[in-house]
Write an enzyme that holds these catalytic residues in place. Sequence first.
Site, mmCIF file in Angstrom:
data_model
loop_
_atom_site.group_PDB
_atom_site.id
_atom_site.type_symbol
_atom_site.label_atom_id
_atom_site.label_comp_id
_atom_site.label_asym_id
_atom_site.label_seq_id
_atom_site.Cartn_x
_atom_site.Cartn_y
_atom_site.Cartn_z
ATOM 1 N N GLU A 67 4.138 -6.466 1.609
ATOM 2 C CA GLU A 67 3.568 -6.936 0.293
ATOM 3 C C GLU A 67 3.502 -5.591 -0.568
ATOM 4 O O GLU A 67 2.537 -5.447 -0.978
ATOM 5 C CB GLU A 67 2.161 -7.471 0.558
ATOM 6 C CG GLU A 67 2.263 -8.713 1.545
ATOM 7 C CD GLU A 67 0.696 -9.058 1.585
ATOM 8 O OE1 GLU A 67 -0.295 -8.360 1.052
ATOM 9 O OE2 GLU A 67 0.388 -10.132 2.068
ATOM 10 N N PRO A 68 4.621 -5.113 -0.822
ATOM 11 C CA PRO A 68 4.696 -4.027 -1.920
ATOM 12 C C PRO A 68 4.382 -4.448 -3.023
ATOM 13 O O PRO A 68 5.048 -5.178 -3.791
ATOM 14 C CB PRO A 68 5.951 -3.164 -1.562
ATOM 15 C CG PRO A 68 6.860 -4.253 -1.397
ATOM 16 C CD PRO A 68 6.076 -5.557 -0.550
ATOM 17 N N GLY A 69 3.503 -3.666 -4.182
ATOM 18 C CA GLY A 69 3.354 -3.915 -5.355
ATOM 19 C C GLY A 69 3.652 -2.546 -6.122
ATOM 20 O O GLY A 69 4.967 -2.157 -6.501
ATOM 21 N N ARG A 70 3.035 -1.291 -6.011
ATOM 22 C CA ARG A 70 3.114 0.015 -6.545
ATOM 23 C C ARG A 70 4.606 0.415 -6.238
ATOM 24 O O ARG A 70 5.203 0.962 -7.093
ATOM 25 C CB ARG A 70 2.024 0.783 -5.987
ATOM 26 C CG ARG A 70 1.990 2.263 -6.755
ATOM 27 C CD ARG A 70 0.930 3.079 -6.225
ATOM 28 N NE ARG A 70 -0.322 2.212 -5.863
ATOM 29 C CZ ARG A 70 -1.654 2.472 -6.546
ATOM 30 N NH1 ARG A 70 -1.339 2.888 -8.108
ATOM 31 N NH2 ARG A 70 -2.464 1.804 -6.537
ATOM 32 N N TYR B 208 -9.821 5.100 -12.088
ATOM 33 C CA TYR B 208 -9.727 5.681 -10.777
ATOM 34 C C TYR B 208 -9.646 7.379 -11.005
ATOM 35 O O TYR B 208 -9.503 8.166 -10.099
ATOM 36 C CB TYR B 208 -8.342 5.417 -10.246
ATOM 37 C CG TYR B 208 -7.929 3.983 -10.007
ATOM 38 C CD1 TYR B 208 -8.988 3.140 -9.538
ATOM 39 C CD2 TYR B 208 -6.892 3.279 -10.703
ATOM 40 C CE1 TYR B 208 -8.702 1.591 -9.142
ATOM 41 C CE2 TYR B 208 -6.538 2.051 -10.680
ATOM 42 C CZ TYR B 208 -7.451 1.314 -9.939
ATOM 43 O OH TYR B 208 -7.199 -0.106 -9.908
ATOM 44 N N ARG C 153 -5.601 3.495 -15.707
ATOM 45 C CA ARG C 153 -5.917 4.057 -14.494
ATOM 46 C C ARG C 153 -6.682 5.374 -14.572
ATOM 47 O O ARG C 153 -7.576 5.597 -13.686
ATOM 48 C CB ARG C 153 -4.549 4.300 -13.833
ATOM 49 C CG ARG C 153 -3.832 2.981 -13.439
ATOM 50 C CD ARG C 153 -2.385 2.883 -12.502
ATOM 51 N NE ARG C 153 -3.164 3.506 -11.076
ATOM 52 C CZ ARG C 153 -2.909 4.643 -10.909
ATOM 53 N NH1 ARG C 153 -2.590 5.673 -11.625
ATOM 54 N NH2 ARG C 153 -3.266 4.982 -9.565
ATOM 55 N N CYS D 177 -12.866 4.338 -28.731
ATOM 56 C CA CYS D 177 -14.370 4.661 -28.526
ATOM 57 C C CYS D 177 -15.146 5.037 -27.358
ATOM 58 O O CYS D 177 -15.817 4.202 -27.055
ATOM 59 C CB CYS D 177 -15.093 3.942 -29.800
ATOM 60 S SG CYS D 177 -14.423 4.009 -31.129
ATOM 61 N N GLU D 178 -14.492 5.740 -26.283
ATOM 62 C CA GLU D 178 -15.136 6.027 -25.044
ATOM 63 C C GLU D 178 -14.747 7.366 -24.707
ATOM 64 O O GLU D 178 -13.354 7.608 -24.824
ATOM 65 C CB GLU D 178 -14.372 5.232 -23.876
ATOM 66 C CG GLU D 178 -14.634 3.611 -24.224
ATOM 67 C CD GLU D 178 -15.824 2.934 -23.398
ATOM 68 O OE1 GLU D 178 -16.310 3.624 -22.584
ATOM 69 O OE2 GLU D 178 -16.274 1.909 -23.648
ATOM 70 N N GLY E 144 0.763 -1.225 -0.146
ATOM 71 C CA GLY E 144 0.034 0.090 -0.156
ATOM 72 C C GLY E 144 0.577 1.258 -0.123
ATOM 73 O O GLY E 144 0.140 2.307 -0.095
HETATM 74 C C1 LIG Z 1 -2.842 -5.308 -4.041
HETATM 75 C C2 LIG Z 1 -2.327 -6.065 -2.957
HETATM 76 C C3 LIG Z 1 -0.876 -5.464 -2.497
HETATM 77 C C4 LIG Z 1 -0.316 -4.450 -3.088
HETATM 78 O O1 LIG Z 1 -0.753 -3.235 -2.974
HETATM 79 P P1 LIG Z 1 0.340 -1.857 -3.517
HETATM 80 O O2 LIG Z 1 -0.683 -0.740 -3.122
HETATM 81 O O3 LIG Z 1 0.524 -2.200 -4.784
HETATM 82 O O4 LIG Z 1 1.422 -1.930 -2.725
HETATM 83 C C5 LIG Z 1 -0.678 -6.281 -1.316
HETATM 84 N N1 LIG Z 1 -1.251 -7.196 -0.676
HETATM 85 C C6 LIG Z 1 -2.525 -7.394 -1.000
HETATM 86 C C7 LIG Z 1 -3.365 -8.455 -0.348
HETATM 87 C C8 LIG Z 1 -3.278 -6.893 -2.080
HETATM 88 O O5 LIG Z 1 -4.323 -7.299 -2.609
#
Ligand SMILES: *Cc1c(COP(=O)(O)O)cnc(C)c1O
Length: 448
Positions: A285-288, A328, A324, A354-355, A238
Amino acid sequence: MHRFRYQGDVLFVEEVSTAVLAEKYGTPLYVYSAGTVLDHYDRLVASLRALDPLVCYAVKANSNLALLRLLAARGSGFDLVSGGELYRVLQAGGDPARCTFAGVGKTDREIEEALEAGIYSFIVESREELSAINRAAVRLRKKAPVALRVNPDVGARTHAKIKTGVAESKFGIPAEEIEEVYRELPRFSHLRLRGMQIHIGSQIRDVEPFAEAVGRVIPLVAMARDRFGAEFFDIGGGLGIAYEEALQSGDPGWWESKTGWATPARYAQRLLPLLSPLGLRTIVEPGRLLVGNAGILLTRVLYRKDGPSRKFVIVDAGMNDLIRPALYGSFHQIVPVIRRGGDPIEADVVGPVCESGDRFAESRRMPPVTAGDLLAIFSAGAYGFSMASQYNSRPRPAEVLVEGAKHRLIRRRESYEDLVRGEPGAEEEPGGPQGERTPKESHELANG
Ligand SMILES: *Cc1c(COP(=O)(O)O)cnc(C)c1O
């Protein structure tokens, strides 16, 4: 800190000109900086060192095999939300014993695949799911490692669609129910409570919501440790990234000036005193955070259209490539690949789909551009390609990875044949995917 910078008037990624990449690989084109991804990963691990950290990269942010391989080689684990993501991680040589598997709707098949693979822990989002995992574990004669996802009911200031830790959201088990679940747990013969988890949302730029959620759940985590020998506390992902000033955020000084922002260092500093006394392994659990600012989307201007009330810059990327802004309402900085002088214009940057929602920027002040110019859409590394579709029958873009002065294709641009693959009656490319079919499927295809 990312590695996209102007050298003179040309935008470079690491040591490679983005103009050269656009010429070589075409547009629209996703371009990623390997050095940036690894820098973000290393910073996070270093800042959490005192907490025996395991970083589980959230695969859904960007699931390209080359990026997964890069992170796996650095020792990263992975956070999965589907059987398909597990498949990708295994293909990339990732270690299942460093994988968590979250998501509110795991199917029996996905649960069995994860058990067979030997994942580190399921992240369980409901009481019914506990029963389903136990049943699967009985069938496979395995003990299933589980963690409970607690919904701490903390409202983080972020977009409604990516808020996940509030009581109204579908995620997790309400904190009030957790002790009841603890009482039920001994009935599940094939489960082992390995840890506890929270994940309160995405693109959170302030440290306090994380601290509030962690603080609220710690007593439950301590209970899990004492009663069931739980060994980890997974505090989710997050952490937010720069969108508005994405280009500027490549400069370390920019981060120093944003004192209210949750950098990995500030995040760790705030959470360390809360987490250390637990004596457990910390999972994040970083993604972004890892990939968001490590990717841009290169696009070429097709037309200018100056309407009566608005100017439009029409580009060859669309909402199918990067959804995005449409989904969003999110902001992405857009800069020219080659800087030139001239009076700025104010225009909508729109795609060919076409949106009306197919718009990357609204009334954006930008340098003057003409047909043929290249633009870079920043902060496109996370939830960019992974959310891309073929809407309007547009083949999905190619992806390129840059490492220093080297660049390579990590996903070829889709072809028209890719658009119809799997549909009966579709013409096959020569040497197409015939070999992937079972004899039965080939027979069915041949016989309509
Ligand atoms: C999407 C998600 C993440 C990653 O979120 P980011 O905002 O990208 O860091 C981590 N854990 C879980 C369970 C998720 O669904």
